[in-house]
Design an enzyme around this catalytic site. Sequence first.
Site, PDB file in Angstrom:
ATOM      1  N   SER B 156       0.846  -1.310   0.047  1.00 44.08           N
ATOM      2  CA  SER B 156       0.010   0.032  -0.020  1.00 44.08           C
ATOM      3  C   SER B 156       0.997   1.248   0.019  1.00 44.08           C
ATOM      4  O   SER B 156       2.153   1.232   0.219  1.00 44.08           O
ATOM      5  CB  SER B 156      -0.760  -0.044   1.326  1.00 44.08           C
ATOM      6  OG  SER B 156      -1.488   1.153   1.451  1.00 44.08           O
ATOM      7  N   TYR B 169      -2.454  -1.034  10.397  1.00 43.80           N
ATOM      8  CA  TYR B 169      -2.309  -0.979   9.012  1.00 43.80           C
ATOM      9  C   TYR B 169      -0.741  -0.832   8.389  1.00 43.80           C
ATOM     10  O   TYR B 169      -0.259  -1.512   7.559  1.00 43.80           O
ATOM     11  CB  TYR B 169      -3.291  -0.285   8.293  1.00 43.80           C
ATOM     12  CG  TYR B 169      -3.717  -0.836   6.927  1.00 43.80           C
ATOM     13  CD1 TYR B 169      -4.234  -1.726   6.376  1.00 43.80           C
ATOM     14  CD2 TYR B 169      -3.160   0.466   6.087  1.00 43.80           C
ATOM     15  CE1 TYR B 169      -4.374  -1.952   5.049  1.00 43.80           C
ATOM     16  CE2 TYR B 169      -3.198   0.231   4.595  1.00 43.80           C
ATOM     17  CZ  TYR B 169      -4.014  -0.820   4.292  1.00 43.80           C
ATOM     18  OH  TYR B 169      -4.168  -0.974   2.762  1.00 43.80           O
TER      19      TYR B 169
END
Lengths: 277, 277
Positions: B156, B169
């Site tokens: 990401s 995350y």
Amino acid sequence: MGRVEGKVAFITGAARGQGRSHALRLAQEGADIIAVDICEDVEGTVYAGATEADLAETVRQVEALDRRIVAIKADVRDFDGLRKAVDDGVAQLGRLDIVSANAGILTSPSNAENFSDETWNTMIDINLSGVWRTAKAAIPHIKAGGRGGSIILTSSEAGLRAYQSAAHYVSAKHGVVGLMRTLALELAPDMIRVNSIHPTQVDTDMIQNEPTYKLFLPDVEHPTREQFAAASQSVNALPIPWVESVDISNALLFLASDEARYVTGVTLAVDAGCFLK
Amino acid sequence: MGRVEGKVAFITGAARGQGRSHALRLAQEGADIIAIDICEAVPENSYPQATEEDLAETVRQVEALDRRIIATKADVRDFAQLKKAMDAGVAELGRLDIVCANAGIGGTPNRAEDIPEDEWTNMVDINLSGVWRTAKAAIPHLKAGGRGGSIILTSSDAGLFAYQNIAHYVSAKHGVVGLMRTLALELAPDMIRVNSIHPTTVDTPMVQNEGTYKLFRPDLEHPTKDDFAAAAVGMNALPIPWVEAVDISNAVLFFASDESRYVTGVPLPVDAGAAIK
């Protein structure tokens, strides 16, 4: 339907090596080509420069693919010459979508403190400022098209980290990353993407010569291609000595195509894992 | 001839979103698919999970492309389940060439010091350790093939830099980069390449929900998709709010194909220039 069907690509250093490979790969996928090359020896390089016959061979091979090509002798150190070439090419081919700033040189190795002013300046003028001039000549045409575009700058593994005895090359190729990032920000509102490619050693005339072999094997008096292959392989993670021009062209094709329509500001290594080692 | 003709790809999280898109894009280019998905709710996730019907729809769409697919309900937190699905798929389809470690969750936003213990461990167990287990289950099959291979880890932009309120995350996605680099070095002698992809926000159920909207618009009580789009576009350099799943799939396809045969160890943002802003 080719992956860059109907687009026009401007490529510097297109007479041979990676530049010719880029022209052919993009033409295979449907692009027309504007090609420039200096077609002369450059002072201080350790290998013979491309020739007008080489550029003519690029033309022949692109035309054999049934694509159009406008090829012009031009030097990336001369903005007026570059701009005239791009203007002529766009006038003939009708648009500009893709730019491959590929022209570059490698000159004799030296410790940083021993480079002459002339050797340093020539390197920066071609490998960094030449890339800026290429973009400068192209940007008005891409903007005028109003369809966005893709500018691909050829940097090097030496744009990501240092190698001894090549401070001029390493500095120029690092500078290309800064230019890439700045252009990517400046041109994003127009959907013009800018990315750089970072090859490990590529099997071209620029590296297949004894002075470059000596950069890897300073202690060997007359290193051979086989000795260079072993030394070159030791810097890569994958068990290969070098990559082929077409491997750089395939990365360029991805970045040039709409498959990468939202990829910008990226340093893409095509380096056999060399960066990790 | 497809760009991954005759190859077999293993894809986690394949019931919908990016995973389904990867399965379809690779199948369009000639690959057969081994698909897994948890197909059930993950606790503390702020959006509904994929279902067995979703996975069946992926199967239907791949088969409509005349490619084979073996789909199994499996959880990346459970190595035995993963290995069983992988082994059964390879037994049926005959080989393994490509791995997409795509399964992941978004979790619930919180300041780092306020993330509950179980939410932290669950996030890391799925988004980082699940990627490791996926690779672990695949590597013996890739090596046994003796033809090299390509492992693509979905990280990401949160694997490249920090975002507030999602420390779990960000930590897991940064960890994926470390895993990618280590795997790339360890597997290079076998010509198995390992790279990671770093999307900006992608238009999938993981992003398009009020929980994620609130992460971007903490100022609003019930932010809408339009409120989110306005904030999301501000993160990107290109003037777009998000990319589509197919944009990630096209990057996956580049890494999976032989066009990138010498590309390994590379973190590739598909992020509309978010990383350079």
